[in-house]
Design an enzyme around this catalytic site. Structure first.
Site, short mmCIF file in Angstrom:
data_model
loop_
_atom_site.label_atom_id
_atom_site.label_comp_id
_atom_site.label_asym_id
_atom_site.label_seq_id
_atom_site.Cartn_x
_atom_site.Cartn_y
_atom_site.Cartn_z
N LYS A 23 83.41 79.29 84.24
CA LYS A 23 84.19 79.14 83.01
C LYS A 23 85.00 77.84 83.07
O LYS A 23 85.56 77.50 84.12
CB LYS A 23 85.12 80.35 82.85
CG LYS A 23 85.88 80.39 81.53
CD LYS A 23 86.74 81.66 81.41
CE LYS A 23 87.46 81.70 80.06
NZ LYS A 23 88.31 82.90 79.90
N SER A 59 87.82 85.61 75.58
CA SER A 59 87.63 84.17 75.57
C SER A 59 86.48 83.69 76.46
O SER A 59 85.99 82.58 76.27
CB SER A 59 88.93 83.49 76.02
OG SER A 59 89.18 83.76 77.39
N SER A 67 89.76 89.20 78.12
CA SER A 67 88.81 88.09 78.00
C SER A 67 87.57 88.17 78.89
O SER A 67 86.68 87.34 78.76
CB SER A 67 89.52 86.76 78.26
OG SER A 67 90.26 86.37 77.14
#
Lengths: 95, 493
Positions: free
Chosen positions: B79, B159, B183
């Site tokens: 990420k 997210s 998330s």
């Protein structure tokens, strides 16, 4: 307590975010909707409840007061938008 | 033999150990899958040369009998919230344009230390603020999943939307995520994956771009519980550079996966039965309860009375911490600078240009709730309610070992479907946020399909630092649910 345009401008100034007049109107509406929703917290009885600022019950660790890292001036400034002689450069602050 | 690309992490690990294929072959297969899946916009920076070099090194170690273990030679995606040395890391914000860290986050350093192979960086909501990946400065991500008979692109959740979409599309055998208020768990639910958020303090936050420091916690995505468990073990561990990381040994999570849940006490919180929840979610939850009963677990009805206040509490605390953390983006030390008449003007123009709408909204809320005259009414109040929410869980875990809930109140939605209403978007995380506020570990297990053919997940929550027990319960649930659906690969054209 509804936010008016002046309050939005003040918050934006504190947050160091430039806002246009049109944006002020928009933010006032959005922020009021969010704050109105948050308002429900006032229903909760919290007398004598200690505020929680950390979830793991532990003492912050101590370490020896010695230099453990450093000598990385080049690394530190390498991503800066403007530098000179190993320093960060900002617009003139003092006349 | 199954195609290499169809193997999950655990099976690929076994194949590498048996020398059925090399790490280089595995890496090439995943680099190709990454190129084929570009239309998803899940990976925003590809590092194929790095992947091949990492894989060659893994093969050399194995040839010498010096394999580093389960993650050695396993291709994964990272990420964009994790700082990776020499690879641009910007949390998908324009304000960090071009930022190339000169250091490596502890979590990713641990993964490289374990021999993992880096495929690239994944798309995410800007600064992890969002539940649909639509706030990314690098554009939205298309979920590999689509509704039956409907070609409209759906969100992968957020997210960590890029990480979830990548793994669901077979790009990487795992991916890192970060979970501040759902998330990891929510995108895992939307994409039919296992996503685990460990206890706060289990993974170091050092080098992870900060959103809300009292909540942020790294975790893993995998196709299976075993995959997520293997990867989490490699990520976790004490780090003196993060004063909130906890100094206790990291167990072998995979070894804990026995699937035996006889006598396990599974709590069902009545407050998670929210109005307007689709029947498919309620049905799935009931099925989950039935599976645990059939496996010999004990179902216990519990109450978490302050559940309904978790979201508003979160939307005071997280923005407050964000407004402070994001103060560092001032156009001086890194990232974007927009020039102005003076230094203040430069700050304001830089931040107005560099931050997206959702990030600005949260900074403004955070600034307000921390400002003089409002601090007690909002921030202090929220911290007190947070204490009550944590207390609810402490009491519940005296009666039960794990808590079972739905992960999300709905299946994935289409791009733009709820983007216009911040509060409606926040409601996506209604089941995820309470555990985040209490710092508890949680995991999504894909458990069924919605009537439109989209994945739905069940969430398990565990005791503080009992990831082993939590993952074992998840393993049992995974076996009972037997979720085998995969997204049809429409993106490979």
């Amino acid at each position: 307590m509804a936010l008016d345009n002046a309050a939005v401008r003040k918050i934006a100034r504190l947050a160091r975010i430039e806002v246009t007049e049109a944006e002020v109107e928009h933010y006032a509406k959005e922020l009021n909707a969010i704050l109105g929703w948050i308002e429900q917290l006032s229903e909760v009885k919290t007398d004598n409840i200690a505020p929680m600022s950390r979830v793991v019950d532990m003492k912050l660790p101590m370490r020896k007061d010695i230099v453990s890292d450093g000598g990385k001036q080049a690394d530190i400034i390498v991503n800066a938008p403007e530098t000179a002689a190993g320093y960060f450069v900002v617009p003139k602050v003092v006349e | 033999m199954t195609d290499i690309i169809d193997l999950d992490l655990g099976s690929a690990r076994d194949g590498l150990a048996k020398k059925a294929f090399s790490a280089l072959e595995l890496a090439r297969t995943h680099v190709q899958a990454m190129e084929d899946a570009r239309s998803l916009n899940a990976i925003i920076i590809e590092t194929p040369d790095r992947a091949l070099a990492d894989a060659k090194a893994a093969d050399q170690r194995r040839a010498k009998g010096e394999s580093l273990g389960a993650m050695d030679g396993i291709p994964i995606a990272i990420k964009d919230v994790f700082c990776t040395k020499g690879v641009v890391s910007r949390a998908c914000s324009k304000i960090l344009d071009g930022f190339s860290p000169t250091y490596e986050s502890t979590v990713t350093a641990n993964l490289w230390q374990a021999g993992a192979v880096m495929l690239g960086k994944t798309n995410m909501d800007e600064f992890a603020m969002g539940s649909s990946n639509e706030t990314s400065a690098l554009g939205p991500v298309a979920s590999p999943w689509r509704r039956r008979g409907d070609n409209r692109p759906l969100v992968p959740g957020g997210s960590s939307g890029g990480s979830a979409a990548a793994v669901a599309a077979g790009v990487g055998l795992g991916a890192t995520g970060s979970d501040t208020g759902g998330s990891i768990r929510q995108p895992a639910a939307f994409c039919g994956l296992v996503g685990v958020k460990p206890t706060y303090g289990r993974c170091s936050r050092w080098g992870m771009i900060a959103f809300a420091s009292s909540l942020d916690q790294a975790g893993s995505f995998g196709r299976t519980v075993r995959d997520a468990a293997i990867m989490l073990r490699a990520m976790a561990g004490y780090d003196p550079k993060d004063s909130t990381s906890v100094d206790r040994p990291v167990p072998d999570y995979e070894a804990a996966l026995t699937g035996n849940v006889k006598g396990l006490r599974v709590g069902i919180p009545k407050e998670y039965r929210v109005g307007g929840m689709p029947a498919a979610i309620e049905d799935l939850w009931q099925r989950g309860i039935g599976w645990f009963k059939d496996m010999g677990a004990t179902i216990v009805d519990i109450s978490l009375p302050h559940t309904k206040y978790a979201l508003p509490t979160y939307y005071v605390i997280a923005p407050a911490e964000a407004s402070s953390n994001l103060g560092r983006y001032d156009g001086v030390r890194f990232g974007l600078r927009v020039s102005g008449d003076n230094v203040l003007d430069m700050y304001e123009k830089t931040r107005a240009t560099g931050f997206g709408a959702e990030v600005k909204r949260r900074i403004m809320i955070g600034t307000y709730v921390l400002s003089a005259g409002y601090y007690d009414a909002y921030y202090l109040k929220a911290q007190k309610v947070r204490a009550l929410i944590a207390r609810d869980f402490t009491a519940a875990f005296e009666q039960v070992d794990v808590v079972l809930t739905p992960t999300t109140p709905s299946a994935a939605f289409a791009h733009g479907e709820i983007a216009g209403d911040p509060v409606a978007m926040y409601l996506n995380d209604v089941f995820a946020v309470p555990a985040s506020l209490a710092g508890l570990p949680g995991v999504n297990v894909p458990a069924g399909l919605s009537p439109e053919g989209l994945p739905l997940g069940l969430q398990l929550l565990g005791r503080t630092f009992d990831e082993s027990g939590l993952l074992n319960a998840a393993f049992a649930l995974e076996r009972a649910a037997n979720f085998t659906a995969r997204a049809a690969p429409w993106w490979r054209q």
